[in-house]
Scaffold this active site. Sequence first.
Site, PDB file in Angstrom:
ATOM      1  N   CYS A   1       0.818  -1.219   0.000  1.00 38.62           N
ATOM      2  CA  CYS A   1       0.000   0.000   0.000  1.00 38.62           C
ATOM      3  C   CYS A   1       0.849   1.264   0.000  1.00 38.62           C
ATOM      4  O   CYS A   1       0.320   2.375  -0.066  1.00 38.62           O
ATOM      5  CB  CYS A   1      -0.930   0.024   1.203  1.00 38.62           C
ATOM      6  SG  CYS A   1      -1.372  -1.629   1.763  1.00 38.62           S
TER       7      CYS A   1
ATOM      8  N   HIS B   1      -9.266   4.058  -1.086  1.00 37.85           N
ATOM      9  CA  HIS B   1      -7.892   3.557  -1.021  1.00 37.85           C
ATOM     10  C   HIS B   1      -7.575   2.675  -2.230  1.00 37.85           C
ATOM     11  O   HIS B   1      -7.523   1.448  -2.142  1.00 37.85           O
ATOM     12  CB  HIS B   1      -7.717   2.789   0.293  1.00 37.85           C
ATOM     13  CG  HIS B   1      -6.329   2.265   0.541  1.00 37.85           C
ATOM     14  ND1 HIS B   1      -5.189   2.892   0.110  1.00 37.85           N
ATOM     15  CD2 HIS B   1      -5.900   1.145   1.203  1.00 37.85           C
ATOM     16  CE1 HIS B   1      -4.126   2.198   0.486  1.00 37.85           C
ATOM     17  NE2 HIS B   1      -4.519   1.135   1.137  1.00 37.85           N
TER      18      HIS B   1
END
Lengths: 388, 137, 349
Positions: A87, A336
């Site tokens: 991420c 996200h």
Amino acid sequence: MRDVAVIGIGLTKFGELWDKSFRQLITEAGAKAILDSGISGEEIDAMYIGSMSSGRFVGQEHIGALVADASGFSHLHIPSTRVEGACASGGLAVRQGYLSIASGINDIVVVGGIEKMNDVSGTSATGTLATAADQEWESFFGVTFPGLYAMIAQRHMHEYGTTKEQLAQVAVKNHKNGALNPNAQYRREITLEQALKATMVAEPLGLLDCSPVTDGAASIVLCAAEKAKKYTDKPIKIIGSGQGSDTLALHSRRDICTLDATVHAAKMAYKQAKVTPKDIDFAEVHDCFTIAEICAIEDLGFVKKGEGGKAIENNITTLDGQIPVNTSGGLKAKGHPVGATGVAQIVEIVEQLRGEADKRQVKDARIGLAHNVGGSGATAVVHILEGM
Amino acid sequence: MRNSVARFWREIPQRYNFLGNKCGSCGRVYFPPRETCPICRRKSLGKMEKYKLSGKGEILTYTIIHVGPEGFEEQTPYPIAVIKLDEGPCITAQIVDCDIKNVKIGMKVQSTFRKIQQDGRIGAIYYGYKFKPAEVR
Amino acid sequence: MRNIGIVSYGAHIPRFRIKTEDIANAWGKDPKTIENGLGIIEKTVPSIDQDVATISVEAARAALARCNINPQDIGAIYVGSESHPYAVKPTGTIVGEAIGATPILKVADYEFACKAGTAAMQTCVAMVKAEMIKYGVAIGADTSQAAPGDALEYAASAGGAAFIIGKENVIAMINETCSYTTDTPDFWRREGSKYPAHGGRFTGEPAYFKHIISNAKNLMELVSTKPEDYNYAIFHQPNGKFPLKVSKMLGFTYEQVKQGLLCPYVGNTYSGATMIGLASVLDVAKPGDRIFLTSYGSGAGSDAFDITVTNEIKKLKKENAPLMSDMIKNKEYIDYATYAKYRDLLLLE
């Protein structure tokens, strides 16, 4: 070493974007950033693209080349590299771009971040996100991503008395900010009660404690600071850049509740920028789960270890608080799209520092900090920016 | 088929029998076994000795998984924990033979041999460790 | 066969239980009638992560925990079951690896309905006698499956036991063993079929009773004994009634049978049935006690054993593993819906 500035930014909407393909999203974001910067394609020295798992989400690797091609630059043969750190892929791409200019190698670099997560099933997306954890010793035994952060939350609650209400407040605050962000995935506020009553995912984290699965892309154009004024009269300087790594598995960490990689990356960035946490006016931190924001404001030094929950409760990090955190809505409300997040954080910081954040504008914003994490904390990257 | 049988097979000594290793230089125990000791680094090269852990430990933190990953959906809700083994290393594993409500930080646990997952109906079955409360016989 | 026998033993039954009452209610039957007719109050249920491999490993590890054998001295492992996790790929190798007995090891899996475990014991005895191995491990374990709603559903349960056979430090000598085998199709499961089928009342007299009675009589003739010479008698227990009836027919008393009769609270663990019965007896047996064990496997056959407990049993560290009584007491009840989920009765794909 020379200074580097952000001279252009671009973002797609974040959400469930059925009509947009991987290629469409990244070219949209890139085009916006390039137009915003005023550079021409011929001036691009290199491209860095962050994407966590294009292979598992859309079956496509070799992203560096793909993005240069899709952007219409294949005949320019621009060096284009895909960067991956789960991420933190976006933040790492920003840092790679930054380092290549700071070192004197490049003058102008385009950085992009992209993830197209909705073309696969929810179960498949979850499984792909879990590859950020230790496959042999964590995922194999049935722990999920929310599960890992839930274990951090349980320990944080045990050691510091952090409460479920404090966790929920992070979600409430970020949704409130997201409602003011035209590009956010979720543009409606939620109540504390809704957050507390949401379906349980991994105790104590419920559905509203977790960031969503999102499609989206973001892009910035970096330029050697000494040349920035040629392109824009609002260049934003990167005054500090830091990165850290840590054990892959959560169970191997020195302290379950501390992301040492964040602490290390932040120290590096503060040192370079010659600032302390007190000098930071606002920050975009990695709230993949509500507990992550609480740990982040501690590990970045905004509050002491263990006091993150209290800080949220005392509204220190709201839009009009002492140090606004996640004015964009954060990963929670903005969305996200994994590889894009790190780059999107820079976009928000730049908008704030330019005074262009509209309803989300932080008053007297001079120094902003972006914090991007990979996995349960095995990678962290921090950037500090200031208006020139 | 989702998993690699070769990758699983290679880790059978760890998953069935807690075979870790010990640094010949400083004596620290590692599980799973490492090529080098992070503390001694090059001094430990070639000096890592096989070491069998007892499978006993204590819960450092845990959660109850309600939304399970692929292959684990039928098992939810199930507790999963970070366990600090008596010899020092920490690992991640499911907790079994215990009421979910009773799983606590600090609970003493011991390992047990269970089926961890399987590759659908025709793929291989993967066995390994789970942990039960120390007082359950 | 002097001096060859059991060196150590261990057993395992899962924690979950389902009451006969709850199964009966699920199918609209009268609980009391079923309980009285079958003599079963509740049975064990394996959780989703337990199977014959995990049960066999627990039992084998329990056996090793009680003695001082170096696992590398184990020369053979035979696992008998009718619910091996794989149709092709042995359970025995998983056990071998999990107890550290590999790689110099002979392994094969056995199947003979409920007597696969005792057949494994006979093989180990023979291999020790032939001096081919120092120690052999015989395991009988099952997570037997019964068609939902069928009479067998009240009994089909999970559990198993492991016996380490050798010549040194023998705690119970296997004085003699004999078998009685015919081709009798009383109960079977076809390849690829999930549930077994059976011949109803045909499973009684021409099957269970004929083979057990014939075999038991043959054994007693072989070793010149009478029922009253034994302290304990263990019979295969498909329900709580058959073993009581057959023992009575042979001249054994309830007192001799009760320690080895676990079916009323455990159900029928198929290949594990007489094996856990024997474990239960060894849990309390004293030096000099004589044990009569007769197993039965559909298809059909019976294995009988004449066993004498030795002084060595006092040295066995029984407390290092749970006794059958400990495991029977350690239980958690589940309802029929949970049972159906664990036993894979609901097709999920």
